[in-house]
Design a protein around this motif. Structure first.
Motif, PDB file in Angstrom:
ATOM      1  N   GLY A  25    -101.953 -89.347 -10.445  1.00  0.00           N
ATOM      2  CA  GLY A  25    -100.698 -88.873 -10.971  1.00  0.00           C
ATOM      3  C   GLY A  25    -101.488 -88.505 -12.346  1.00  0.00           C
ATOM      4  N   ARG A  26    -102.461 -88.957 -12.976  1.00  0.00           N
ATOM      5  CA  ARG A  26    -102.580 -89.210 -13.916  1.00  0.00           C
ATOM      6  C   ARG A  26    -103.935 -88.030 -14.227  1.00  0.00           C
ATOM      7  NH1 ARG A  26    -100.721 -93.197 -17.442  1.00  0.00           N
ATOM      8  NH2 ARG A  26    -102.018 -92.826 -19.300  1.00  0.00           N
ATOM      9  N   GLU A  27    -104.628 -87.515 -15.615  1.00  0.00           N
ATOM     10  CA  GLU A  27    -105.840 -86.554 -15.854  1.00  0.00           C
ATOM     11  C   GLU A  27    -106.946 -86.768 -15.265  1.00  0.00           C
ATOM     12  OE1 GLU A  27    -107.608 -84.051 -19.375  1.00  0.00           O
ATOM     13  OE2 GLU A  27    -106.269 -85.716 -20.084  1.00  0.00           O
ATOM     14  N   TRP A  28    -107.333 -87.820 -15.212  1.00  0.00           N
ATOM     15  CA  TRP A  28    -108.351 -88.713 -14.689  1.00  0.00           C
ATOM     16  C   TRP A  28    -108.745 -89.252 -13.677  1.00  0.00           C
ATOM     17  CZ3 TRP A  28    -110.125 -90.961 -20.225  1.00  0.00           C
ATOM     18  CH2 TRP A  28    -110.128 -89.840 -21.091  1.00  0.00           C
ATOM     19  N   SER A  29    -110.059 -89.133 -12.204  1.00  0.00           N
ATOM     20  CA  SER A  29    -110.275 -90.206 -11.672  1.00  0.00           C
ATOM     21  C   SER A  29    -111.070 -90.999 -12.339  1.00  0.00           C
ATOM     22  CB  SER A  29    -110.165 -89.255 -10.544  1.00  0.00           C
ATOM     23  OG  SER A  29    -111.696 -88.491 -10.466  1.00  0.00           O
ATOM     24  N   CYS A  30    -111.543 -92.130 -11.364  1.00  0.00           N
ATOM     25  CA  CYS A  30    -113.033 -92.303 -11.513  1.00  0.00           C
ATOM     26  C   CYS A  30    -113.704 -92.215 -11.742  1.00  0.00           C
ATOM     27  CB  CYS A  30    -112.617 -93.655 -10.624  1.00  0.00           C
ATOM     28  SG  CYS A  30    -111.629 -95.170 -10.484  1.00  0.00           S
ATOM     29  N   ALA A  31    -113.812 -91.040 -10.632  1.00  0.00           N
ATOM     30  CA  ALA A  31    -115.184 -90.081 -10.591  1.00  0.00           C
ATOM     31  C   ALA A  31    -115.590 -89.622 -11.638  1.00  0.00           C
ATOM     32  CB  ALA A  31    -115.320 -89.472  -9.140  1.00  0.00           C
ATOM     33  N   SER A  32    -114.366 -89.335 -12.622  1.00  0.00           N
ATOM     34  CA  SER A  32    -114.080 -87.882 -13.366  1.00  0.00           C
ATOM     35  C   SER A  32    -115.141 -88.189 -14.863  1.00  0.00           C
ATOM     36  CB  SER A  32    -113.013 -87.905 -14.264  1.00  0.00           C
ATOM     37  OG  SER A  32    -111.629 -87.199 -13.741  1.00  0.00           O
ATOM     38  N   CYS A  33    -115.838 -89.211 -14.902  1.00  0.00           N
ATOM     39  CA  CYS A  33    -116.317 -90.040 -16.106  1.00  0.00           C
ATOM     40  C   CYS A  33    -117.344 -91.154 -15.329  1.00  0.00           C
ATOM     41  CB  CYS A  33    -115.973 -90.852 -17.163  1.00  0.00           C
ATOM     42  SG  CYS A  33    -114.661 -90.902 -17.911  1.00  0.00           S
ATOM     43  N   HIS A  34    -117.613 -91.347 -14.093  1.00  0.00           N
ATOM     44  CA  HIS A  34    -118.830 -92.481 -13.298  1.00  0.00           C
ATOM     45  C   HIS A  34    -119.451 -91.112 -12.579  1.00  0.00           C
ATOM     46  CE1 HIS A  34    -117.651 -95.833 -15.327  1.00  0.00           C
ATOM     47  NE2 HIS A  34    -116.558 -95.690 -15.304  1.00  0.00           N
ATOM     48  N   GLY A  35    -119.064 -90.239 -11.981  1.00  0.00           N
ATOM     49  CA  GLY A  35    -119.432 -89.195 -10.798  1.00  0.00           C
ATOM     50  C   GLY A  35    -118.849 -89.190  -9.383  1.00  0.00           C
ATOM     51  N   ALA A  36    -118.877 -88.541  -8.647  1.00  0.00           N
ATOM     52  CA  ALA A  36    -117.862 -88.796  -7.307  1.00  0.00           C
ATOM     53  C   ALA A  36    -118.775 -89.947  -6.500  1.00  0.00           C
ATOM     54  CB  ALA A  36    -118.030 -86.897  -6.849  1.00  0.00           C
ATOM     55  N   VAL A  37    -120.399 -89.876  -6.437  1.00  0.00           N
ATOM     56  CA  VAL A  37    -121.373 -91.053  -6.064  1.00  0.00           C
ATOM     57  C   VAL A  37    -121.849 -91.334  -7.473  1.00  0.00           C
ATOM     58  CG1 VAL A  37    -122.337 -91.575  -4.531  1.00  0.00           C
ATOM     59  CG2 VAL A  37    -121.316 -89.939  -4.334  1.00  0.00           C
ATOM     60  N   PRO A  38    -121.193 -92.752  -8.098  1.00  0.00           N
ATOM     61  CA  PRO A  38    -121.739 -92.986  -9.535  1.00  0.00           C
ATOM     62  C   PRO A  38    -122.693 -94.272  -9.735  1.00  0.00           C
ATOM     63  CG  PRO A  38    -120.517 -94.559  -8.281  1.00  0.00           C
ATOM     64  CD  PRO A  38    -120.299 -93.408  -7.420  1.00  0.00           C
ATOM     65  N   THR A  39    -124.714 -93.260  -8.852  1.00  0.00           N
ATOM     66  CA  THR A  39    -125.831 -93.888  -8.634  1.00  0.00           C
ATOM     67  C   THR A  39    -125.969 -93.379  -9.878  1.00  0.00           C
ATOM     68  OG1 THR A  39    -126.392 -92.201  -7.476  1.00  0.00           O
ATOM     69  CG2 THR A  39    -125.144 -93.766  -6.363  1.00  0.00           C
TER      70      THR A  39
END
Length: 139
Positions: free
Chosen positions: A62-76
């Motif tokens: 419900g907000r503009e960002w997800s965790c993946a917005s900055c860390h990447g869909a696969v945060p490796t």
């Protein structure tokens, strides 16, 4: 021993205990990702579910960002802050050994990022789920 001597002795003892606790504080903050996961799981009162963690990480809440917005869909790999463009090191512990090694720092970033992504602090179960998923990511 008079009352004044007893009082001074007591104050010295309290000061010594305080110094000992202060000396241990940095060591008490050191952690490993599995230790942090264990703590979050205990707080949640239920086992972590990596698949639920991945879904939470990639979803918009419900907000503009997800965790993946900055860390990447696969945060490796290195990420990039969505607003500032600042480089963010890989989040998955197997790809960045500095991640999840300090309990206070982990809590600080969960609090800050969850507020941005979810609009509130994450629950212990959400933290456990996300961290359990991150721990499944291997080189």
């Amino acid at each position: 021993m008079n009352l004044s001597s007893l009082h001074q002795s007591l104050l010295r003892s309290i000061a010594a205990v305080g110094l000992a606790v202060a000396a241990l504080a940095p060591a008490a903050q050191a952690a490993t990702a599995p230790e942090l996961l264990s703590g979050y799981t205990a707080q949640a009162g239920s086992p972590a579910v990596p698949a639920r963690g991945q879904q939470f990480f990639t979803a918009h809440h419900g907000r503009e960002w997800s965790c993946a917005s900055c860390h990447g869909a696969v945060p490796t790999k290195t990420g990039k802050h969505a607003s500032t463009g600042k480089t963010i090191g890989a989040l998955a512990p197997a790809f960045n050994p500095e991640r999840f090694t300090d309990a206070a720092r982990t809590e600080k970033w969960f609090r800050r990022n969850c507020n941005d992504v979810v609009g509130r602090e994450c629950t212990a179960a959400e933290k456990a789920d996300v961290l359990s998923w991150l721990l499944t990511l291997k080189p």
